[in-house]
Design an enzyme around this catalytic site. Structure first.
Site, PDB file in Angstrom:
ATOM      1  N   TYR A  25      29.803  86.891  37.519  1.00  0.00           N
ATOM      2  CA  TYR A  25      28.637  87.587  36.961  1.00  0.00           C
ATOM      3  C   TYR A  25      28.542  88.988  37.552  1.00  0.00           C
ATOM      4  O   TYR A  25      28.123  89.178  38.678  1.00  0.00           O
ATOM      5  CB  TYR A  25      27.339  86.817  37.250  1.00  0.00           C
ATOM      6  CG  TYR A  25      27.379  85.348  36.869  1.00  0.00           C
ATOM      7  CD1 TYR A  25      28.250  84.877  35.885  1.00  0.00           C
ATOM      8  CD2 TYR A  25      26.557  84.431  37.518  1.00  0.00           C
ATOM      9  CE1 TYR A  25      28.290  83.525  35.552  1.00  0.00           C
ATOM     10  CE2 TYR A  25      26.587  83.077  37.178  1.00  0.00           C
ATOM     11  CZ  TYR A  25      27.462  82.637  36.198  1.00  0.00           C
ATOM     12  OH  TYR A  25      27.490  81.302  35.891  1.00  0.00           O
ATOM     13  N   PRO A  77      19.807  74.676  30.144  1.00  0.00           N
ATOM     14  CA  PRO A  77      19.022  73.495  29.761  1.00  0.00           C
ATOM     15  C   PRO A  77      18.028  73.782  28.637  1.00  0.00           C
ATOM     16  O   PRO A  77      17.466  72.855  28.063  1.00  0.00           O
ATOM     17  CB  PRO A  77      18.285  73.116  31.056  1.00  0.00           C
ATOM     18  CG  PRO A  77      18.162  74.407  31.806  1.00  0.00           C
ATOM     19  CD  PRO A  77      19.421  75.169  31.489  1.00  0.00           C
ATOM     20  N   SER A  91      13.101  77.438  23.929  1.00  0.00           N
ATOM     21  CA  SER A  91      11.852  78.061  24.404  1.00  0.00           C
ATOM     22  C   SER A  91      10.936  78.384  23.221  1.00  0.00           C
ATOM     23  O   SER A  91       9.752  78.658  23.398  1.00  0.00           O
ATOM     24  CB  SER A  91      12.160  79.352  25.163  1.00  0.00           C
ATOM     25  OG  SER A  91      12.628  80.334  24.247  1.00  0.00           O
TER      26      SER A  91
END
Length: 334
Positions: free
Chosen positions: A63, A213, A220
């Protein structure tokens, strides 16, 4: 209220029931991952998480590369002992800090990778060290043997693997106990369940860590149309977010939102509570304090067997919600 603690695997690693995925807190060589980075807010999020008992941070050398580990080093400065740090190696990064997009699990590379991560994290030990993807050209036994040396040297506490098959897990675990396996897992993505991998982990006493997840933000409920994703957002390349699946998946999310409403929680919290109720450690990624607060609150939601069944009936095992990656990345899964 404190977050309850769980055993991750049976090697002695105790962690809060939810972790914090840090990938989205920094930019990424491959382009925009999840919108603009805001270092101050990201560090404040890590600190807020700790205040609430969330001290398990997930990162990787990939990352950035390295920017994410460096950010974490700044966030935890002077408080290293308060945090549990998990990082990963395996995507090959050359000496000019460029990602080659090959997977390297060879002993010599691993030794170089761990020293770099220790330097960028400004620490002398990593709590949980994962192999990010399987190097299909190097026997897993060889990689795990080299990882086990790091445990003996005190540089690494526990070993992990990511996105691997049951066979690879068994072979690795025979060389040195594996503490955790990390794969994508959500109401949208239950391949590890369908392939019997969760069963294998249970049998061997290995913990399971669920990344994405919330279905990369889909669960969301914030993504209501494709236009909600910035033009350069990497999710636009993922089949799950493309036209042939988008509307169908939105309908599934609406059904989850309805259930969440009945329980007086958000759809994100319900999706996380479902994972936690299975004894799995979710590591939702966020770079904002308000979301870390919401996510941690999900650890206090009690789900009955009936709640679990209702959720699983919305998206039964085997439902095709679209691949979680583009063709290149799918080819790298074990």
């Amino acid at each position: 209220m404190d977050i309850k603690k769980i055993n991750l695997g049976n090697q002695g690693l105790v962690v809060p029931a939810i972790g914090l995925g840090c990938m989205g807190m920094t930019g990424f060589e491959a382009g925009n991952m999840y919108g603009k980075a805001d270092e101050q807010e990201a560090i404040a999020t890590i600190h807020r998480s700790l205040e609430l008992g969330g001290n398990f941070l997930d990162t990787a050398d990939l990352y950035g590369p390295f920017k994410n580990e460096q950010l974490i080093a700044r966030a935890i400065a002077g408080k290293r002992k308060d945090y549990i740090i998990a990082t990963k190696f395996g995507w090959e990064i050359d000496d000019n800090e460029k990602v080659t997009w090959a997977i390297n699990g060879r002993k010599e590379y691993l030794k170089k990778a761990v020293e770099r991560s220790l330097k960028h994290l400004q620490t002398d030990y990593i709590d949980l060290y994962y192999m990010h993807r399987l190097d299909k050209n190097t026997p897993i036994e060889e990689t795990v043997e080299a990882m086990a040396d790091l445990v003996k040297e005190g540089k690494v506490g526990y070993l992990g693997l990511s996105e691997v098959s049951s066979e690879t897990i068994r072979r690795a675990h025979a060389v040195h106990p594996i503490t955790a396996v990390q794969s994508e897992y959500s109401l949208f993505e239950r391949t590890v369940e369908a392939r019997g991998i969760l069963q294998t982990l249970k049998e061997l006493g290995i913990g399971f860590v669920a990344y994405s997840p919330l279905g990369r933000g889909f669960l969301s409920g914030q993504i209501r149309q494709l236009e909600d994703l910035p033009e350069d957002d990497f999710r636009r390349a993922i089949p799950r977010f493309q036209e042939q699946y988008f509307e169908k998946n939105r309908e599934l999310v609406k059904a989850i939102e309805l259930l969440a409403e009945q329980k007086g929680v958000t759809s994100s919290q319900l999706a996380l509570a479902w994972i936690i109720s299975k004894g799995i450690l979710p590591i939702p990624g966020t770079k904002r304090r308000r979301y870390v607060e919401q996510n941690i609150a999900a650890t206090h939601i009690q789900l009955t067997r009936e709640d679990q069944n209702k959720l699983e009936a919305i998206i039964p095992l085997g439902t095709d919600t679209g691949n979680p990656y583009d063709a290149f990345s799918m080819g790298l899964l074990d």
